[in-house]
Design an enzyme around this catalytic site. Structure first.
Site, PDB file in Angstrom:
ATOM      1  N   ARG A   1       0.964  -1.116  -0.015  1.00 35.65           N
ATOM      2  CA  ARG A   1      -0.030   0.037   0.070  1.00 35.65           C
ATOM      3  C   ARG A   1       0.941   1.247  -0.079  1.00 35.65           C
ATOM      4  O   ARG A   1       1.961   1.337   0.342  1.00 35.65           O
ATOM      5  CB  ARG A   1      -0.922  -0.055   1.018  1.00 35.65           C
ATOM      6  CG  ARG A   1      -1.751  -1.260   1.460  1.00 35.65           C
ATOM      7  CD  ARG A   1      -2.648  -1.276   2.566  1.00 35.65           C
ATOM      8  NE  ARG A   1      -3.460  -2.508   2.966  1.00 35.65           N
ATOM      9  CZ  ARG A   1      -3.120  -3.732   3.395  1.00 35.65           C
ATOM     10  NH1 ARG A   1      -1.808  -3.527   3.902  1.00 35.65           N
ATOM     11  NH2 ARG A   1      -3.956  -4.368   3.597  1.00 35.65           N
TER      12      ARG A   1
ATOM     13  N   LYS B   1      -1.281  -2.486   8.667  1.00 34.10           N
ATOM     14  CA  LYS B   1      -2.384  -2.100   9.469  1.00 34.10           C
ATOM     15  C   LYS B   1      -2.155  -2.760  10.822  1.00 34.10           C
ATOM     16  O   LYS B   1      -1.763  -3.866  10.970  1.00 34.10           O
ATOM     17  CB  LYS B   1      -3.475  -2.099   8.924  1.00 34.10           C
ATOM     18  CG  LYS B   1      -3.999  -1.563   7.551  1.00 34.10           C
ATOM     19  CD  LYS B   1      -5.201  -1.794   7.129  1.00 34.10           C
ATOM     20  CE  LYS B   1      -5.785  -1.074   5.740  1.00 34.10           C
ATOM     21  NZ  LYS B   1      -6.967  -1.547   5.135  1.00 34.10           N
TER      22      LYS B   1
ATOM     23  N   ARG C   1      -1.790  -2.885  -6.629  1.00 40.13           N
ATOM     24  CA  ARG C   1      -1.995  -3.708  -5.526  1.00 40.13           C
ATOM     25  C   ARG C   1      -2.958  -4.828  -6.352  1.00 40.13           C
ATOM     26  O   ARG C   1      -2.731  -6.220  -6.052  1.00 40.13           O
ATOM     27  CB  ARG C   1      -2.543  -3.369  -4.410  1.00 40.13           C
ATOM     28  CG  ARG C   1      -2.782  -4.227  -3.180  1.00 40.13           C
ATOM     29  CD  ARG C   1      -3.009  -3.442  -1.820  1.00 40.13           C
ATOM     30  NE  ARG C   1      -3.407  -4.158  -0.822  1.00 40.13           N
ATOM     31  CZ  ARG C   1      -2.663  -4.979   0.039  1.00 40.13           C
ATOM     32  NH1 ARG C   1      -1.561  -4.956  -0.291  1.00 40.13           N
ATOM     33  NH2 ARG C   1      -3.358  -5.549   1.186  1.00 40.13           N
TER      34      ARG C   1
ATOM     35  N   HIS D   1      -3.483  -9.231   3.934  1.00 33.87           N
ATOM     36  CA  HIS D   1      -4.812  -9.324   4.138  1.00 33.87           C
ATOM     37  C   HIS D   1      -5.124  -9.898   5.401  1.00 33.87           C
ATOM     38  O   HIS D   1      -4.446 -10.489   6.041  1.00 33.87           O
ATOM     39  CB  HIS D   1      -5.616 -10.011   3.204  1.00 33.87           C
ATOM     40  CG  HIS D   1      -5.625  -9.452   1.746  1.00 33.87           C
ATOM     41  ND1 HIS D   1      -5.942  -9.969   0.507  1.00 33.87           N
ATOM     42  CD2 HIS D   1      -5.684  -8.010   1.529  1.00 33.87           C
ATOM     43  CE1 HIS D   1      -5.840  -9.132  -0.239  1.00 33.87           C
ATOM     44  NE2 HIS D   1      -5.827  -7.958   0.122  1.00 33.87           N
TER      45      HIS D   1
END
Length: 295
Positions: free
Chosen positions: A152, A176, A247, A270
């Site tokens: 990202r 994240k 991506r 993910h």
């Protein structure tokens, strides 16, 4: 009135008595009538009031082979479940053989949406543009990392020099929630990184910055600067370019080349494999279809 039609009419009466809306009654009756007509053709005799799992699974397989829409198949399964319940309530059958949750086709939410990826021709056009000597080594490396690691933009600009192991060709990416993953680097990427570090990056006024990408005014390039860069490239090559398209292309290309979806999910960072399924189920289906065609 035939025996088969008698069952359909009694089912219709029960639906009306149960307070079903006219539109629902019509839909249920039509679905059941079509099923019983098919069943009568297959068995060679009128419906005797008994459904079996074999009848249901075979009929569902027929609908799928004939490329009925998922929603249509699930609606028919729902109608047959209601018919099965009617037969049980009437004492004609003893058990349910149609199981709504089990028999309906399950599709991950959002999977009906195709992801936007770079075609092979677009990728080639982009790569040729990056070979132009006017494109800085930093900018070329940025695009290559987006295209060949699936990172990202926020992850990209936060890559630090210590996150790269050029000897083992591994990149540690912090995603994240502070979670990190390791992504292997292509040999071509290693060469671009080394070239950038030994020239433009070394000559920068922010050569001591811990971050891989620096700008003329800051020791830490920000995401907005990358977005502006991509907009500039998009205008130059006449293509639609945005960060997540890289991506999507990364993940889709891996699946098309036969990489299992679990590995793709890990490389993409993910939260779960379901996320990968959500966006890339179409590619996954195509990969499986091509694999079977090889038999």
């Amino acid at each position: 009135m035939s025996q088969t039609n008698a069952y359909v009419q009694h089912f219709k009466t029960a639906l009306i008595a149960d307070g079903k809306l006219p539109k629902t009654v019509k839909s249920y009756v039509l679905d059941v009538s079509m099923f019983l007509q098919w069943l009568e053709e297959k068995t060679g005799h009128a419906f005797d009031g008994i459904l079996t799992r074999f009848y249901i699974t075979t009929y569902k397989a027929k609908l799928m082979e004939e490329n009925y829409e998922v929603n249509t198949i699930n609606k028919k399964i729902n109608s047959l479940s209601s018919f099965n319940q009617f037969l049980v309530d009437e004492g004609i059958m003893q058990q349910m053989v149609v199981h709504g949750k089990k028999d309906k086709i399950k599709v991950a939410s959002g999977s009906e949406k195709e992801v936007d990826v770079f075609t092979k021709e677009e990728t080639e056009r982009l790569l040729f543009f990056l070979e132009d000597k006017k494109v800085s080594k930093r900018n070329k490396l940025i695009v290559f990392l987006l295209l060949y690691t699936g990172v990202r933009v926020n992850e990209l600009v936060n890559i630090q020099l210590k996150d790269m192991d050029l000897l083992t060709r591994q990149l540690k990416v912090y995603g994240k929630g502070g979670k990190y993953r390791e992504v292997p680097l292509k040999n071509e990427l290693i060469e671009l990184i080394q070239d950038y570090l030994s020239t433009e990056r070394k000559e920068s006024r922010y050569a001591d910055s811990p971050f891989l990408f620096v700008s003329q005014r800051s020791p830490h390039m920000i995401a907005d600067a990358v977005n502006k860069l991509l907009n500039t490239i998009a205008a130059a090559v006449g293509m639609e370019i945005y960060p997540h398209k890289f991506r999507h292309t990364f993940c889709s290309n891996l699946l098309e080349k036969g990489v299992d979806i679990t590995t793709v999910s890990q490389l993409a960072g993910h939260a779960s494999i379901e996320t990968t399924h959500k966006f890339y189920i179409h590619t996954s289906k195509e990969t499986k279809r091509n694999a079977v065609d090889l038999l």
